[in-house]
Design a protein around this motif. Structure first.
Motif, PDB file in Angstrom:
ATOM      1  N   ARG A   1       8.285   4.850   2.779  1.00 45.75           N
ATOM      2  CA  ARG A   1       7.136   4.431   1.982  1.00 45.75           C
ATOM      3  C   ARG A   1       7.638   3.674   0.759  1.00 45.75           C
ATOM      4  NH1 ARG A   1       2.114   8.634   1.955  1.00 45.75           N
ATOM      5  NH2 ARG A   1       1.875   8.769   4.212  1.00 45.75           N
TER       6      ARG A   1
ATOM      7  N   ARG B   1      -3.587  10.974  -0.880  1.00 49.01           N
ATOM      8  CA  ARG B   1      -2.807  10.428  -1.988  1.00 49.01           C
ATOM      9  C   ARG B   1      -2.873  11.316  -3.194  1.00 49.01           C
ATOM     10  NH1 ARG B   1      -3.893   4.087  -2.063  1.00 49.01           N
ATOM     11  NH2 ARG B   1      -2.833   3.980  -4.051  1.00 49.01           N
TER      12      ARG B   1
ATOM     13  N   VAL C   1       0.562   4.324   0.675  1.00 49.44           N
ATOM     14  CA  VAL C   1       0.512   5.351   1.724  1.00 49.44           C
ATOM     15  C   VAL C   1       1.048   4.845   3.060  1.00 49.44           C
ATOM     16  CG1 VAL C   1      -1.362   6.673   0.705  1.00 49.44           C
ATOM     17  CG2 VAL C   1      -1.889   4.817   2.289  1.00 49.44           C
ATOM     18  N   LEU C   2       1.376   3.561   3.117  1.00 51.14           N
ATOM     19  CA  LEU C   2       1.896   3.031   4.386  1.00 51.14           C
ATOM     20  C   LEU C   2       3.402   2.797   4.280  1.00 51.14           C
ATOM     21  CD1 LEU C   2      -0.818   0.400   5.380  1.00 51.14           C
ATOM     22  CD2 LEU C   2      -0.639   2.801   6.058  1.00 51.14           C
TER      23      LEU C   2
ATOM     24  N   LYS D   1      -4.854   8.607   5.297  1.00 51.01           N
ATOM     25  CA  LYS D   1      -3.702   8.787   4.409  1.00 51.01           C
ATOM     26  C   LYS D   1      -4.111   8.666   2.946  1.00 51.01           C
ATOM     27  CE  LYS D   1      -0.217   7.266   7.694  1.00 51.01           C
ATOM     28  NZ  LYS D   1       0.427   6.072   8.239  1.00 51.01           N
ATOM     29  N   ASN D   2      -5.042   7.761   2.676  1.00 52.56           N
ATOM     30  CA  ASN D   2      -5.501   7.594   1.297  1.00 52.56           C
ATOM     31  C   ASN D   2      -6.111   8.872   0.741  1.00 52.56           C
ATOM     32  OD1 ASN D   2      -4.754   5.056   0.485  1.00 52.56           O
ATOM     33  ND2 ASN D   2      -6.510   4.058   1.433  1.00 52.56           N
TER      34      ASN D   2
ATOM     35  N   ILE E   1       0.859  -1.176   0.000  1.00 55.42           N
ATOM     36  CA  ILE E   1       0.000   0.000   0.000  1.00 55.42           C
ATOM     37  C   ILE E   1       0.900   1.232   0.000  1.00 55.42           C
ATOM     38  CG2 ILE E   1      -1.794   1.222   1.268  1.00 55.42           C
ATOM     39  CD1 ILE E   1      -3.004  -1.208   1.870  1.00 55.42           C
TER      40      ILE E   1
ATOM     41  N   SER F   1      -6.302   5.187   9.971  1.00 50.90           N
ATOM     42  CA  SER F   1      -5.128   5.909   9.506  1.00 50.90           C
ATOM     43  C   SER F   1      -4.902   5.658   8.012  1.00 50.90           C
ATOM     44  CB  SER F   1      -3.916   5.538  10.377  1.00 50.90           C
ATOM     45  OG  SER F   1      -2.925   4.913   9.626  1.00 50.90           O
ATOM     46  N   ILE F   2      -5.202   4.429   7.552  1.00 46.87           N
ATOM     47  CA  ILE F   2      -5.071   4.171   6.113  1.00 46.87           C
ATOM     48  C   ILE F   2      -6.058   5.046   5.340  1.00 46.87           C
ATOM     49  CG2 ILE F   2      -5.376   2.450   4.294  1.00 46.87           C
ATOM     50  CD1 ILE F   2      -4.519   0.314   6.270  1.00 46.87           C
TER      51      ILE F   2
END
Ligand SMILES: Nc1ncnc2c1ncn2[C@@H]1O[C@H](COP(=O)(O)OP(=O)(O)OP(=O)(O)O)[C@@H](O)[C@H]1O
Ligand SMILES: [Mg+2]
Lengths: 228, 408
Positions: free
Chosen positions: A140, B12, A99-100, B8-9, A97, B4-5
Motif C-alpha cells: 500500500r 480506513r 487503501v489500494l 476497504k474505505n 488511493i 472492493s474500494i
C-alpha cells in the motif's frame, strides 16, 4: 507532429478586489515526444498552466487544441472522459488511493477505461516493473517511500495510454536521490517509448535534464529554449 | 473493483466505522428485541384468549348475544356437538349455558356470569382445567355435590376459599328469582383478570335444573379446530349448515384480539422507523466527514478520469455497505436473541399486575413474523440510500482543480 496547440490563453483569478493574471495571453505548442519543463518563480502560473492543459480548469479566453480538437469547449463527463483517455497526471502529492496496493492503484485507471481484468493486471505489472517496483506490487502507498509513490503515479499515468503526461512538481516532496531516480525513469520512458512529458519544477537538477525549458513569469512566457 | 474500494474505505478509519456499525447494531438489536417482546405478548394474548375464552368458533342464536336472554337457547345440543366433532377439521366441540347472576357471600357481593359446562367435554375445548394450580383444587373432580370453579380474583373479592359456599341469585325461565349455593371446588388463574373476576363455572346439569332449562339446551356451542388455518372454511361450512344461527370466529367474538396483531405490526414498524431515522442522521454526519476528509483524494480521482456519476456511486456504495454491515450484524444477533429467548421465555414478573389487568401474560416468549425481517430489510435499505444521497452529492460537487491544488 504537433499534438498540443495553445492560442492566446488567458486566465484571470479574482482574489477579493484584486485581479491576478495567472496566465496572460500565452501562445505555445508541443510536439509528440517532447520532454519539457515549465519553470519560474512561485506564483508565476505554472500550476495554472498545467491545469489548463489537463482540462482541470477553464481559461477566460484563448483555446487549447489537442490533435486539432479544442478541449476548452468540453464539459462535464465528456471532459472527464477526455482526461481519462488522453491525459496522464502526476501530482505533487495525493496521487494514490491509500487503501489500494500499488498494483490496484495502477489497475484502477484501466478499470475506469473498461479494460478487462487480465489485460489490466498484466499491463499494471509491466508498468510497475518498468518504474522499478516489480517487487512492491502489493504494497500500500503508506508502505512506500515518497519516491516510490511518485513512481507508482508515473506508472498509473502511463497505464491509460495517454497522448501526453502532465506532472506538476513531481519531485517537490522528494529527496534528491529519489528525484534523480524518478527523472531517470521519466527520461527513459520518453526516449524509449516516445512518451510526451510536460512537467513543472523548481528543482535545478530536474531542469537540467529537460530538453525544452519554458520559463514563466507573471503569467507570461519569459523564455522558451530547446536544447539541441 | 469499486465494491472492493468502497469496502476497504470503510475500514480506513476503523474506530469511526466501528462506532457507526455498533450504533446500528445496538439500535437494530434493541428495536427488534422490543418488537419481538411486544409481538410475543400479543401472540400469547391471542393464544390465551383462544385457549380460555373464545376457542376458534362459537355458535349461538343471534338474539342470545344481544343481551344474553336465557330463553334463546339451542336445542338438541348434544347431537349438534357430536355432529361437529365428526368433522375432519374439528378437534373437539362443547356446549355451554351462560347466565347472568349476582354472587353473594357473608362479606361481599358482585355480578358474575355463571357458565354451565360438561366438565369432561369442556376440557377438550378449553384449557381452564390447566389453569388450576396444585393447591387450588380441581376442575370438578372434588367431592362436593354442587361444585363451583371460580377465578382467583373472584375468590379474593368475595373472600371465599376452597370448599366455601357462594350463593348465586338469578332469574329462572319464568322470570322468578331463584338461586343456588355451590361450593368452591377449584380456583383458576389465567392472564386475563376480568375473566378471573367475572366468570365462574358449574356443571351444566345443575344449572339447567335450577333455571328450568331443558337438559339438551345450550346457549353457546364452541368448536376447537385442529388447525387455525381452517378457520374461515370451517366457519363458512357451519354457517351453511346452520343458517339461522350466529357463527362467529374468535376475531368476531372479541374484535380487540384481531386488532392486536395488526396494531402491533404497525407499531413495530413505526418504532423501527424512528430508530432508523436517528441512525440515518448519524450516518449522514459520518459520511459527510468522510467526504470532507477525502477532498483531495476525490479531487485526484476526478482529475484522472472518474466521472461525477462514478464518484457518486462510490460514496453511495460505501454508505450502503456501512449501513448494511451494521444491519446484518444487528439482525443476525437479534434473530439469535429472539429465537433463544423465544424458547426459554422471559419473565416480566414485576410488571405482571399491570400486564394481567390488560389481559397479557407476564411470562413472554418473544417471537417475530419472518415478514417483519423482510419489511425491516427494506427499511434499512431505504435508510442507507437516503443517508447516502447527501454525502454522495456533496462528493460530486468537488472541483478537481481546487481539490488537487490545496498544498500539503
Ligand atoms: N483559485 C485561485 N484563486 C485566486 N488566485 C489564484 C487561484 N489559484 C491561483 N491563483 C493565483 O494565480 C497565480 C498563479 O498561481 P500558480 O499556482 O499557477 O503558480 P505556480 O507557478 O504554480 O506557483 P508555485 O511555484 O508556488 O506552485 C498566483 O498569483 C496565485 O496566487
Ligand atoms: Mg504550483
Amino acid at each position: 507532429m504537433k499534438i498540443i496547440e495553445i492560442n492566446h490563453l488567458t486566465k484571470i483569478y479574482q482574489a477579493g478586489d484584486i485581479q491576478v493574471r495567472a496566465l496572460d495571453n500565452i501562445d505555445l505548442s508541443f510536439e509528440q515526444g517532447e520532454f519539457a519543463a515549465v519553470v519560474g518563480p512561485s506564483g508565476s502560473g505554472k500550476t495554472t498552466f498545467l491545469n489548463m492543459l489537463g482540462g482541470l480548469d477553464k481559461p477566460d479566453s484563448g483555446e487549447i487544441k489537442v490533435d486539432g480538437q479544442s478541449i476548452t469547449s468540453l464539459k462535464g463527463s465528456k471532459l472527464v472522459n477526455y482526461r481519462l483517455q488522453n491525459i496522464g497526471f502526476v501530482f505533487q502529492s495525493y496521487n494514490l488511493i491509500p487503501v489500494l496496493s500499488a498494483l490496484e492503484n495502477v489497475e484502477l485507471i484501466m478499470h475506469l477505461q473498461g479494460i478487462n481484468k487480465t489485460e489490466r493486471r498484466k499491463r499494471a505489472i509491466e508498468l510497475l516493473e518498468a518504474v522499478g517496483l516489480g517487487d512492491r506490487l502489493n504494497s500500500r502507498p503508506s508502505k512506500l517511500s515518497g519516491g516510490q509513490q511518485q513512481r507508482v503515479a508515473v506508472a498509473r499515468a502511463l497505464a491509460s495510454k495517454p497522448r501526453f503526461i502532465l506532472a506538476d512538481e513531481p519531485t517537490a516532496n522528494l529527496d534528491s536521490v529519489s528525484a534523480q531516480t524518478l527523472l531517470e525513469i521519466m527520461e527513459k520512458l520518453n526516449k524509449e517509448e516516445n512518451i510526451t512529458f510536460i512537467f513543472s519544477t523548481h528543482d535545478q537538477r530536474v531542469v537540467n535534464r529537460a530538453r525544452r525549458i519554458i520559463t514563466m513569469e507573471d503569467g507570461k512566457i519569459k523564455s522558451d529554449e530547446t536544447k539541441i | 473493483m469499486i465494491w472492493s474500494i468502497a469496502w476497504k474505505n470503510i475500514w480506513r478509519n476503523k474506530l469511526r466505522s466501528m462506532v457507526v456499525i455498533i450504533a446500528i447494531f445496538l439500535g437494530m438489536t434493541g428495536g427488534i428485541f422490543s418488537a419481538a417482546v411486544m409481538n410475543g405478548a400479543a401472540e400469547q394474548r391471542v393464544k390465551d384468549a383462544i385457549d380460555y375464552e373464545t376457542s376458534h368458533i362459537r355458535i349461538s342464536l343471534p338474539q342470545f348475544q344481544e343481551d344474553l336472554g336465557q330463553e334463546f337457547y339451542i336445542t338438541h345440543s348434544p347431537e349438534l356437538v357430536s355432529a361437529l366433532s365428526q368433522m375432519p377439521w374439528c378437534k373437539s366441540a362443547c356446549s355451554r349455558l351462560k347466565i347472568n347472576a349476582m354472587a353473594n357471600t357473608a362479606h361481599a357481593s358482585g355480578p358474575v356470569q355463571i357458565i354451565g359446562v360438561n366438565p369432561e367435554e369442556d376440557q377438550t375445548v378449553f384449557a381452564i382445567n390447566k389453569a388450576i394450580c396444585d393447591t387450588c383444587g380441581s376442575w370438578f373432580e372434588g367431592t362436593s355435590k354442587f361444585p363451583l370453579v371460580a377465578g382467583d380474583k373472584f375468590c379474593n373479592k368475595l373472600k371465599v376459599r376452597l370448599k366455601s359456599k357462594v350463593v348465586f341469585s338469578f332469574q329462572d325461565q319464568s322470570g322468578e328469582i331463584t338461586g343456588s349455593a355451590p361450593k368452591v371446588d377449584g380456583i383458576f388463574h389465567i392472564s386475563n383478570n376480568l375473566f378471573n373476576e367475572y366468570r365462574v363455572f358449574v356443571p351444566v346439569s345443575e344449572l339447567a335444573t335450577v333455571t328450568q332449562l331443558p337438559m339438551d339446551a345450550a346457549h353457546e356451542i364452541y368448536v376447537r379446530l385442529k388447525s387455525g388455518k381452517d378457520l374461515q372454511m370451517a366457519k363458512d361450512l357451519i354457517q351453511k349448515a346452520l343458517p339461522g344461527m350466529l357463527v362467529q370466529t374468535w376475531e368476531e367474538i372479541d374484535p380487540s384480539l384481531g386488532m392486536i396483531s395488526g396494531l402491533m405490526d404497525a407499531m413495530m414498524m413505526v418504532f423501527m422507523s424512528i430508530i432508523l431515522l436517528a441512525l440515518g442522521f448519524g450516518i449522514v454526519n459520518t459520511m459527510l466527514m468522510v467526504v470532507l476528509e477525502r477532498t483531495r483524494e476525490l479531487g485526484m480521482l476526478k482529475a484522472i478520469g472518474m466521472t461525477r456519476r462514478r464518484i457518486f456511486n462510490m460514496i453511495m456504495l460505501e454508505t450502503l455497505l456501512l449501513t448494511v454491515t451494521g444491519a446484518v450484524v444487528g439482525i443476525g444477533f437479534s434473530v439469535f436473541l429472539v429465537s433463544y429467548t423465544g424458547s426459554t421465555g422471559i419473565d416480566l414478573g414485576n410488571l405482571s399486575e399491570g400486564l394481567e389487568a390488560a389481559g397479557y401474560a407476564s411470562f413472554i416468549y418473544p417471537s417475530l413474523n419472518p415478514m417483519f425481517f423482510v419489511e425491516l430489510a427494506v427499511l434499512v435499505i431505504i435508510t442507507g440510500i437516503s443517508a447516502a444521497l447527501f454525502p454522495a452529492r456533496r462528493a460530486t460537487r468537488l472541483n478537481a482543480a481546487e481539490a488537487v491544488r490545496i498544498e500539503g
